[in-house]
Design an enzyme around this catalytic site. Structure first.
Site, PDB file in Angstrom:
ATOM      1  N   GLU A 175     -10.246  -2.259  12.354  1.00  0.00           N
ATOM      2  CA  GLU A 175      -8.922  -1.607  12.434  1.00  0.00           C
ATOM      3  C   GLU A 175      -8.602  -0.916  13.745  1.00  0.00           C
ATOM      4  OE1 GLU A 175      -7.716   0.796   9.177  1.00  0.00           O
ATOM      5  OE2 GLU A 175      -8.210  -0.715   7.684  1.00  0.00           O
ATOM      6  N   GLU A 373     -11.475  -5.384   2.951  1.00  0.00           N
ATOM      7  CA  GLU A 373     -11.333  -4.113   2.234  1.00  0.00           C
ATOM      8  C   GLU A 373     -10.126  -4.186   1.310  1.00  0.00           C
ATOM      9  OE1 GLU A 373     -11.263  -0.471   4.566  1.00  0.00           O
ATOM     10  OE2 GLU A 373     -12.778  -1.264   5.932  1.00  0.00           O
TER      11      GLU A 373
HETATM   12  C1  BG6 Z   1      -9.753   1.682   5.917  1.00  0.00           C
HETATM   13  C2  BG6 Z   1     -11.000   2.041   6.667  1.00  0.00           C
HETATM   14  O1  BG6 Z   1      -8.676   1.811   6.747  1.00  0.00           O
HETATM   15  O2  BG6 Z   1      -9.416   2.515   4.843  1.00  0.00           O
HETATM   16  C3  BG6 Z   1     -12.083   2.695   5.832  1.00  0.00           C
HETATM   17  O3  BG6 Z   1     -11.513   0.904   7.295  1.00  0.00           O
HETATM   18  C4  BG6 Z   1     -11.447   3.713   4.920  1.00  0.00           C
HETATM   19  O4  BG6 Z   1     -13.053   3.247   6.681  1.00  0.00           O
HETATM   20  C5  BG6 Z   1     -10.458   3.015   4.025  1.00  0.00           C
HETATM   21  O5  BG6 Z   1     -12.360   4.455   4.186  1.00  0.00           O
HETATM   22  C6  BG6 Z   1      -9.819   3.883   2.972  1.00  0.00           C
HETATM   23  O6  BG6 Z   1      -9.287   5.035   3.547  1.00  0.00           O
HETATM   24  P1  BG6 Z   1      -9.671   6.459   2.986  1.00  0.00           P
HETATM   25  O7  BG6 Z   1      -9.031   7.427   3.861  1.00  0.00           O
HETATM   26  O8  BG6 Z   1      -9.160   6.486   1.606  1.00  0.00           O
HETATM   27  O9  BG6 Z   1     -11.167   6.528   3.039  1.00  0.00           O
END
Ligand code: BG6
Length: 476
Positions: A175, A373
């Protein structure tokens, strides 16, 4: 088209959010080691030095550093085919500019990868997931300095050689795409990517463009390097993508939404099309931003094309439009979509957005895609009998997987895997909370520092196990 037999079911985690052991075995201070726990309401504090009495969640993480065998055994029990982990640069080169790497750091990742292989889990390695030795920020100004590109490549070479033959799938960056000179960014967003606060940047537009360019260049150079070291390597880059919808069919709003969305794509264009995009250079010229592309850089863009694209998908947003001020702002910019529900942290829940995005990216680049993700950050409740009934998570994931399957089976998108974010509870990147939980596995670690780190299966654990064993046929 059906989901492939060898579809990579699994999950993604990142070093600074789970390892802990922040000062063990020769690790240096990474940028995230200086960020305190925050909350939805109060942003994380970014400190210059580690201060007594403040809580820095990366220091303990969920103690994956010491418990990885137990955690990998649980992933194996769910039937994982792949696990995406990141390597913390500050474990390998504690200051970033060290002559020699830290052997203990390398050894640790070899051990983790060996453990995955022993359990028939394909390791997918991210080389940069918000983990940069802080010394590179202090001494060189982070990615604003071309020297950092060389330090990064030296670090990549060390790990590509150390894990040669064991790891096939590599991710150069996680990202980096949230950096754009035309975006008003929050401090935490620019900090997690580059260790620099937006509010403190001088010449913001120039600085953001330089960071974006240097990271993109480092990315394509790392692809070249990975292919040189082992032609069997498959190298991708992971982008956090949030489709932007127009609020209505007013052409002005449609154009705004298009522009908002396209901001996230110039780096993918640069990494897939063999050249840094002309339209972006024209934009820089108009903004008086100076980016110099040498002949050598041009060759790197030409030679360092990606083998696959990693997509992080959580949400969609609505583009800027006339009368914006009436709507409720979202984390991703724009206003809330009235057709969608949102999570407790305000992220719009939009399963169809995933199908839309997979189609969009595949048609644009014709490269294999992996969802690197996707998941729901939620507050889990421990019932009196010790169980966690996370039906909301099952509902979220099953709706997204239904759309992913449609993208593959009805729209012919070449998607070769699905890695759920945070299969084990870990520290939230944006807020630093433990309370924002994503996992199939509960971790007893609370935001006030209490908890014994013990692991517990949630209801969704057996659900995902069945999803995997049926290769996605059973989603309910
Ligand atoms: C993504 C990142 O953007 O979102 C992760 O790559 C991150 O590292 C995930 O944990 C979710 O975001 P958050 O703030 O809920 O942990």
């Amino acid at each position: 088209m059906k989901l492939k037999e060898d579809f990579l079911w699994g999950g993604s985690i990142a070093a600074h959010q789970c390892e802990g052991a922040w000062d063990k075995d020769g690790k240096g201070i990474g940028i995230m080691d200086l960020v305190t726990t925050g909350s939805y309401e109060v942003p994380r504090e970014i400190c210059k030095e580690i201060e007594e009495g403040k809580r820095y969640p990366s220091h303990e993480g969920i103690n994956f550093y010491n418990r990885y065998k137990e955690d990998i055994a649980l992933f194996k029990e769910m039937g994982f085919k792949a696990l995406r982990i990141s390597i913390d640069w500050s474990r390998i080169y504690p200051n970033g500019d060290d002559e020699e790497p830290n052997k203990k750091g390398i050894e640790y990742y070899i051990n983790v990868v060996d453990e995955l292989i022993k359990n028939d889990i394909e390791p997918i390695i991210t080389l940069y997931h918000f983990e940069m030795p802080v010394n590179l920020v202090r001494k060189y100004g982070s990615w604003t300095n071309r020297k950092v590109v060389d330090f990064y490549l030296k670090y990549c070479k060390t790990m590509l050689e150390a894990l040669k033959g064991k790891v096939k799938y590599w991710v150069t960056f996680n990202e980096m795409n949230h950096i754009d000179p035309q975006t008003e960014a929050s401090d935490i967003f620019t900090y997690i990517i580059a260790g620099l606060k937006f509010s403190e940047m001088e010449e913001k537009k120039q600085t953001l463009a330089t960071i974006g360019y240097n990271m993109t260049l480092a990315g394509v150079k790392a692809v070249e390097l990975a292919h040189e070291i082992d032609p069997n390597n498959k190298v991708g880059c992971v982008f956090g993508l949030t489709p932007v919808y127009p609020i209505n069919c007013n052409p002005v709003n449609v154009l705004n939404a298009f522009k908002d969305m396209e901001r996230d794509f110039y780096q993918i264009d640069a990494m897939c099309n063999g050249a840094f995009p002309r339209y972006k250079l024209n934009e820089y010229e108009d903004l008086n931003i100076d980016i110099e592309i040498s002949k050598e850089d041009e060759m790197s863009f030409f030679n360092g094309k990606l083998d696959f694209i990693g997509v992080n998908y959580y949400s969609t947003s609505v583009g800027h439009h006339e009368g914006d001020e009436d709507g409720e702002e979202t984390l991703f910019g724009g206003v809330q979509n009235p057709y969608l529900e949102k999570s407790k942290w305000g992220w719009a829940i939009d399963p169809i957005g995933l199908r839309y995005l997979l189609n969009y990216v595949y048609r644009k680049y014709s490269l294999p895609i992996i969802v690197t993700e996707n998941g729901l950050g939620a507050i889990d409740k421990l019932e009196e009998d010790g169980s966690i009934q996370d039906d909301y998570r099952i509902d979220y994931l099953s709706k997204h997987l239904t759309q992913l399957k449609k993208a593959v089976e009805e729209d012919q998108v070449d998607c070769f895997g699905y890695l759920m974010w945070g299969p084990i509870d870990l520290v939230s990147a944006t807020t630093g909370e433990m309370k924002k939980r994503y996992g199939f596995i509960y971790v007893d670690k609370q935001d006030d520092g209490t908890g014994d780190y013990s692991r517990k299966k949630k209801k969704s654990f057996s659900w995902y196990k069945e999803v995997i064993s049926s290769n996605g046929d059973i989603l309910e």
